[in-house]
Design an enzyme around this catalytic site. Structure first.
Site, short mmCIF file in Angstrom:
data_model
loop_
_atom_site.label_atom_id
_atom_site.label_comp_id
_atom_site.label_asym_id
_atom_site.label_seq_id
_atom_site.Cartn_x
_atom_site.Cartn_y
_atom_site.Cartn_z
N PRO A 90 -17.21 -4.27 7.26
CA PRO A 90 -16.53 -3.52 7.03
C PRO A 90 -15.27 -2.63 7.64
O PRO A 90 -15.20 -2.62 8.37
CB PRO A 90 -15.59 -4.30 5.81
CG PRO A 90 -16.00 -4.97 5.05
CD PRO A 90 -17.64 -5.02 4.98
N ILE A 97 -18.85 -12.75 10.43
CA ILE A 97 -19.53 -14.00 10.59
C ILE A 97 -19.09 -14.89 11.10
O ILE A 97 -19.51 -15.75 10.58
CB ILE A 97 -20.41 -13.62 9.47
CG1 ILE A 97 -20.79 -12.13 8.44
CG2 ILE A 97 -21.90 -14.43 9.54
CD1 ILE A 97 -21.27 -11.15 9.78
N ARG A 109 -27.83 -11.11 23.11
CA ARG A 109 -26.77 -10.88 24.04
C ARG A 109 -26.70 -11.60 26.16
O ARG A 109 -25.45 -11.68 26.78
CB ARG A 109 -26.84 -9.46 24.34
CG ARG A 109 -25.99 -8.63 23.15
CD ARG A 109 -26.30 -6.72 23.32
NE ARG A 109 -25.90 -5.80 22.10
CZ ARG A 109 -26.14 -5.41 21.92
NH1 ARG A 109 -27.04 -4.28 21.89
NH2 ARG A 109 -25.63 -4.58 20.50
N ILE A 162 -3.23 -18.84 38.26
CA ILE A 162 -2.64 -19.66 39.60
C ILE A 162 -1.75 -20.66 38.92
O ILE A 162 -0.79 -21.53 39.45
CB ILE A 162 -3.96 -20.16 40.02
CG1 ILE A 162 -4.68 -18.74 40.68
CG2 ILE A 162 -3.82 -21.16 40.57
CD1 ILE A 162 -6.27 -18.81 40.94
N GLY A 193 0.78 -19.94 37.10
CA GLY A 193 1.82 -20.05 36.80
C GLY A 193 2.61 -20.18 35.15
O GLY A 193 1.91 -20.23 34.75
N GLU A 228 -21.23 -9.59 19.52
CA GLU A 228 -22.52 -8.64 19.85
C GLU A 228 -22.26 -7.55 20.81
O GLU A 228 -23.11 -7.34 21.33
CB GLU A 228 -23.21 -9.93 20.91
CG GLU A 228 -22.99 -11.26 19.88
CD GLU A 228 -24.07 -11.91 19.96
OE1 GLU A 228 -25.42 -11.79 20.56
OE2 GLU A 228 -24.33 -13.50 19.41
N THR A 284 -19.83 -4.30 21.60
CA THR A 284 -18.49 -3.90 22.16
C THR A 284 -18.94 -3.65 23.85
O THR A 284 -20.15 -3.42 24.23
CB THR A 284 -17.59 -3.22 21.80
OG1 THR A 284 -18.45 -2.07 22.00
CG2 THR A 284 -16.86 -3.51 20.40
N1 CAA Z 1 -35.03 -2.63 20.61
C1 CAA Z 1 -36.21 -1.83 19.77
N2 CAA Z 1 -35.81 -0.38 19.05
C2 CAA Z 1 -34.95 0.38 19.91
C3 CAA Z 1 -34.05 -0.78 20.51
C4 CAA Z 1 -34.57 -1.86 21.01
N3 CAA Z 1 -33.08 -2.78 21.35
N4 CAA Z 1 -32.49 0.10 20.36
C5 CAA Z 1 -33.51 1.43 19.81
N5 CAA Z 1 -34.49 0.67 19.52
C6 CAA Z 1 -35.20 1.44 18.80
C7 CAA Z 1 -34.93 3.04 18.57
O1 CAA Z 1 -36.27 3.35 20.12
C8 CAA Z 1 -34.90 4.23 18.06
O2 CAA Z 1 -36.31 4.00 17.11
P1 CAA Z 1 -36.50 5.50 16.45
O3 CAA Z 1 -36.14 5.79 15.71
O4 CAA Z 1 -38.64 4.94 16.43
O5 CAA Z 1 -36.93 6.73 17.64
C9 CAA Z 1 -34.22 3.62 16.96
O6 CAA Z 1 -34.24 2.23 17.28
C10 CAA Z 1 -32.70 3.35 16.61
O7 CAA Z 1 -32.34 3.63 17.99
P2 CAA Z 1 -30.68 4.29 18.68
O8 CAA Z 1 -30.66 6.22 17.83
O9 CAA Z 1 -30.35 4.64 19.88
O10 CAA Z 1 -29.98 3.67 17.36
P3 CAA Z 1 -27.89 4.44 17.33
O11 CAA Z 1 -27.36 4.66 16.19
O12 CAA Z 1 -27.93 5.18 18.09
O13 CAA Z 1 -27.59 2.89 17.81
C11 CAA Z 1 -26.40 0.98 19.26
C12 CAA Z 1 -27.69 1.95 18.50
C13 CAA Z 1 -26.90 0.22 20.77
C14 CAA Z 1 -25.24 1.47 19.32
C15 CAA Z 1 -26.12 0.38 18.31
O14 CAA Z 1 -26.13 0.47 16.82
C16 CAA Z 1 -25.92 -1.08 18.19
O15 CAA Z 1 -26.54 -1.69 19.67
N6 CAA Z 1 -24.61 -1.23 17.93
C17 CAA Z 1 -23.50 -2.28 17.70
C18 CAA Z 1 -24.34 -3.70 17.32
C19 CAA Z 1 -23.62 -4.98 17.78
O16 CAA Z 1 -24.35 -5.46 18.88
N7 CAA Z 1 -23.29 -5.80 16.50
C20 CAA Z 1 -22.95 -6.95 17.19
C21 CAA Z 1 -23.14 -7.94 15.43
S1 CAA Z 1 -23.37 -9.40 15.35
C22 CAA Z 1 -22.71 -10.65 16.23
O17 CAA Z 1 -21.31 -9.86 16.48
C23 CAA Z 1 -22.65 -11.88 15.92
C24 CAA Z 1 -21.35 -12.86 15.88
O18 CAA Z 1 -20.64 -12.72 15.36
C25 CAA Z 1 -21.77 -13.94 17.18
#
Ligand code: CAA
Length: 380
Positions: free
Chosen positions: A128, A157, A243, A338, A340, A364, A366
């Protein structure tokens, strides 16, 4: 450089398209209306191997590659976006992390269940108060003897209301911030685990989108996936894969919308002739087709990066999801235009496709999150 699909990929595309048109398309309006989870669709798809497309054959899957998974999800989503995302979550958000990070016993126990459709998978990450900011999650798990005691609530979920296997994230060490998150495989009948609010969604309405509630839920120690505190990277790695499939779902929805618009524009007459003769309609059709092709290539390329074993393909995956979602929303809008006034009624599928498309920019990650992933990679 080879833009051709392999013969296996072409065969899969043809077969899934035939199946989707015959079996999924006719019930898509009904499940949209009733919101009833499409178990009949899933049973038929399990027989075709579509619930475990990427799962290796030794675990009961079809053993295809990730480009093939994208192709199948595109074809399914072209006629039924609800079924498309159910299949995507089962394959890439549940099956994939177990395939990639699970131990032998976990793979043997859970992959055949998911591939056969005996149990459907779900991914419990969002809460939430924690959507885009994964590390803001509040769920916790502490080891107590042979079990982890899990507490917290997960929200929005997909599949949850009908799923049997859940991938669930929780803090095992809050002080370590993102480095203190762990991931668990949770079964539906776990003591202390119940379902909460069922969401009444605008689109993809039959996806059993539900809350997960954990109150001192007892998770066997052996259901920890990967290392304790290693959950954040498992999560990000899994989202890099999944994604691509949402990009594929977007291409499918957009292609479905274009197909509907072409058919309608040939049938509908105005000013004494079919509206497809008018250049303003042709302009929209050309724009839609070009956007779809560009999105499809981005999606296939991201899948190719995964299939080639590229270590990180976060940028490619985020680009494919970001762009395909954006154009799908736009293509659905043009296709409805298209149609209408008829497009605004439930007499034509375009109204459903228009509603289904919007979720692509939200789940997954935004579109804004995808741009963050892309920009961070550009600037590293
Ligand atoms: N692969 C491996 N490691 C990764 C990575 C990746 N793709 N992305 C980041 N990391 C690592 C970084 O290298 C970093 O490592 P260290 O701690 O060793 O330095 C660590 O993870 C932290 O990374 P960030 O500082 O980039 O992390 P952040 O807190 O700033 O978050 C973010 C990054 C991209 C914003 C992430 O939080 C994110 O993807 N948020 C979106 C969440 C999301 O997609 N939710 C979807 C829910 S599921 C869903 O929607 C399913 C459904 O309904 C169908």
């Amino acid at each position: 450089m080879d833009f051709d699909l392999t013969s296996d990929q072409k065969m899969l595309q043809t077969e899934v398209r035939k199946f989707a048109e015959a079996e999924l398309g006719p019930v898509a309006p009904d499940i949209d209306k009733s919101g009833e989870f499409p178990w009949d669709n899933l049973k038929k798809m399990a027989e075709l191997g579509l619930l475990g497309i990427i799962v290796p054959e030794e675990y009961g899957g079809a053993g295809f590659d990730f480009v093939s998974l994208a192709i199948a999800i595109e074809e399914i989503s072209r006629v039924c976006a609800t079924t498309g995302v159910i299949v995507a979550v089962n394959n890439s958000l549940t099956g994939y992390p177990i395939m990639q990070f699970g131990n032998d016993a976990q793979k043997k126990k859970y992959l055949p269940l998911l591939a056969s459709g005996k149990k459907i998978g779900a991914f419990g990450l969002t809460e939430p108060n924690a959507g885009s900011d994964v590390a803001a999650m509040e769920a916790t798990a502490r080891l107590d003897g042979d079990h982890y005691i899990l507490n917290g609530t997960k929200r929005f979920i997909t599949n949850a209301g009908e799923a049997g296997v859940f991938i669930v994230f929780a803090y095992t060490n809050k002080e370590l911030k993102h480095k203190g998150i762990s991931v668990f495989i949770v079964e539906r009948d776990t003591p202390g685990f119940s379902l909460g609010k069922h969401e009444d969604l605008m689109g993809i309405r039959a996806t059993a989108n539900c809350e997960l509630i954990f109150e001192d839920a007892k998770i066997p120690k052996e259901n920890l996936l990967g290392e304790e505190n290693g959950g954040f990277k498992i999560c990000m790695n899994t989202l890099d894969v999944s994604r691509i499939d949402i990009g594929a779902q977007a291409v499918g929805i957009a292609q479905g919308a274009l197909d509907e618009a072409i058919t309608y524009s040939k049938e509908r007459k105005a000013f004494g002739q079919p509206i497809c003769n008018f250049e303003m309609i042709q302009s929209m059709l050309a724009e839609m087709a070009t956007q779809i092709q560009a999105a499809r290539l981005l999606v296939y390329y991201a899948g190719y990066c995964k299939d080639k074993g590229m270590h990180r393909f976060s940028r490619e995956s985020a680009m494919s999801k970001y762009y395909a979602a954006m154009i799908a929303v736009d293509v659905a809008r043009m296709a409805l235009q298209i149609h209408g006034g008829y497009g605004y009624t439930k007499d034509y599928p375009i109204e459903r496709l228009y509603r289904d498309a919007k979720i692509l920019e939200l789940y997954e990650g935004t579109s804004e999150i995808q741009k963050i992933v892309i920009a961070r990679d550009l600037l590293k």
